[in-house]
Write an enzyme that holds these catalytic residues in place. Structure first.
Site, PDB file in Angstrom:
ATOM      1  N   LYS A  93      42.886 -35.114 -13.495  1.00  0.00           N
ATOM      2  CA  LYS A  93      41.572 -35.185 -12.847  1.00  0.00           C
ATOM      3  C   LYS A  93      40.525 -35.738 -13.828  1.00  0.00           C
ATOM      4  O   LYS A  93      39.706 -36.584 -13.474  1.00  0.00           O
ATOM      5  CB  LYS A  93      41.146 -33.795 -12.344  1.00  0.00           C
ATOM      6  CG  LYS A  93      41.925 -33.346 -11.112  1.00  0.00           C
ATOM      7  CD  LYS A  93      41.661 -31.881 -10.772  1.00  0.00           C
ATOM      8  CE  LYS A  93      42.583 -31.420  -9.653  1.00  0.00           C
ATOM      9  NZ  LYS A  93      42.468 -29.985  -9.364  1.00  0.00           N
TER      10      LYS A  93
ATOM     11  N   ASP B  69      34.832 -28.764  -4.910  1.00  0.00           N
ATOM     12  CA  ASP B  69      36.122 -28.404  -4.319  1.00  0.00           C
ATOM     13  C   ASP B  69      35.974 -27.921  -2.877  1.00  0.00           C
ATOM     14  O   ASP B  69      36.971 -27.747  -2.174  1.00  0.00           O
ATOM     15  CB  ASP B  69      36.789 -27.288  -5.149  1.00  0.00           C
ATOM     16  CG  ASP B  69      37.816 -27.850  -6.119  1.00  0.00           C
ATOM     17  OD1 ASP B  69      38.327 -28.961  -5.858  1.00  0.00           O
ATOM     18  OD2 ASP B  69      38.110 -27.189  -7.126  1.00  0.00           O
TER      19      ASP B  69
ATOM     20  N   GLN C 277      39.695 -24.755 -11.916  1.00  0.00           N
ATOM     21  CA  GLN C 277      41.114 -24.957 -11.604  1.00  0.00           C
ATOM     22  C   GLN C 277      41.764 -23.611 -11.235  1.00  0.00           C
ATOM     23  O   GLN C 277      41.648 -22.637 -11.970  1.00  0.00           O
ATOM     24  CB  GLN C 277      41.833 -25.581 -12.816  1.00  0.00           C
ATOM     25  CG  GLN C 277      43.290 -25.911 -12.562  1.00  0.00           C
ATOM     26  CD  GLN C 277      43.490 -26.999 -11.487  1.00  0.00           C
ATOM     27  OE1 GLN C 277      42.764 -27.991 -11.437  1.00  0.00           O
ATOM     28  NE2 GLN C 277      44.467 -26.788 -10.619  1.00  0.00           N
TER      29      GLN C 277
END
Ligand code: NDP
Length: 281
Positions: free
Chosen positions: A50, A117, A94
């Site tokens: 990412k 997200d 994460q």
């Protein structure tokens, strides 16, 4: 019949190229903060990919690393600091976080405008309302882009989503419902999965069961999106048995090279959108 391959790698590349052009003309670059806690090897790889993808298109990144024994308060303090930091446009935590951390409490602390997200209840609520202001989680957003690429008419299609997680199953079911599909959500307690698969025009599988879906169960010409990332004898495979499905489906995503690259591209897109919102562009 041989299915058309929905090439996520190619589509993601063209999206990233377009994002890069948009970032290039900005004087101040968007900034993505990534939080990684613990020593999950897969998470380390995802984060590395990412960050690399973000930097390639000119998005600035900051990585915040913590050991497995990180305290809840340390992570909460960091999120509060990142929320306040005007230079930071997107915050990505994460998952999974270490076991003793209250994951929901951390995610709920992120300012919804910086929630790239799309896991904050505010954004989930907007998605449920069908609002175009919702930040949509990267994987389901990428799946919709892949489906849109087939030029199918979503209206009235029977869509089966296998899996009901917060990050894939539930949001993709909602997105398909918002597109006027008739949506069924299957999970580990579902009975007659075979017959549900057989009735579906669109199958999105996100259950993490290697090769669960076989070609013989599918309706002729179904569109098959394979989200699963599994390994058999070390070899990567999806939830779909590609070999038996490729002659029955009309479209199919490969694993790797299908949904995975789209997830990263959509995270970058969400970061640019967050930047634009914060700068009122
Ligand atoms: P979760 O483990 O959170 O959820 C799995 C879901 O599948 C659960 O709802 C579970 O049901 C359901 N399930 C499990 N077994 C079966 C079964 N035999 N039949 C029907 N449903 C079943 O996983 P995630 O949603 O996080 O991820 C799913 C898969 O997608 C994984 O392989 C993951 O690696 C992959 N993934 C890929 C991404 C990408 O970018 N390509 C991104 C995110 C995930 P129940 O709720 O009853 O337990």
């Amino acid at each position: 019949m041989t299915a058309n391959i929905l090439n996520g790698k190619e589509l993601a590349l063209s999206i990233r190229k377009n994002l890069k052009q948009q970032v290039e003309v900005l004087t101040n670059k968007p900034c993505l903060a990534v939080v990684l806690a613990g020593d999950n090897e897969a998470s380390k790889i995802y984060v590395k990919n990412k960050l690399k993808a973000a930097e390639e298109i000119g998005i600035e990144t900051s990585l915040f690393l913590f050991d497995t024994d990180v305290k809840q308060s340390e992570l909460e303090n960091l999120i509060n600091k990142l929320n306040e930091d005007k230079k930071v446009n997107g915050i990505m935590v994460q998952l999974p976080l270490p076991e003793k951390i209250d994951e929901k409490a951390i995610l709920n602390l992120i300012n919804p405008v910086k929630d790239v997200d799309g896991f904050h209840p505010y954004n989930i609520g907007l998605l449920q309302n069908g609002s175009d202001k919702a930040v949509i989680a990267a994987t389901p957003k990428g799946i919709i882009r892949l489906l849109e690429n087939t030029s199918i008419d979503f209206e009235g299609k029977n869509a089966l989503v296998i899996g009901r997680s917060q990050i894939v199953g539930k949001p993709i079911a909602m997105l398909l419902l918002n597109k006027n599909c008739t949506v069924t959500v299957a999970h580990s307690k579902t009975q007659n999965l075979e017959s549900l698969i057989n009735q579906a025009d669109i199958v999105v599988s996100a259950c993490g069961c290697p090769k669960l879906i076989k070609g013989e169960s599918l309706k002729q010409g179904a569109i098959v999106i394979d989200v699963g990332i599994n390994r058999i004898d070390g070899k990567l495979c999806g939830d779909v048995d590609f070999e038996s499905t490729v002659n029955k489906a009309s479209f199919i995503t490969p694993v790797p090279g299908g949904v995975g690259p789209m997830t990263i591209a959509m995270l970058l897109e969400n970061t640019l959108i967050a930047y634009q919102k914060q700068n009122k562009l």
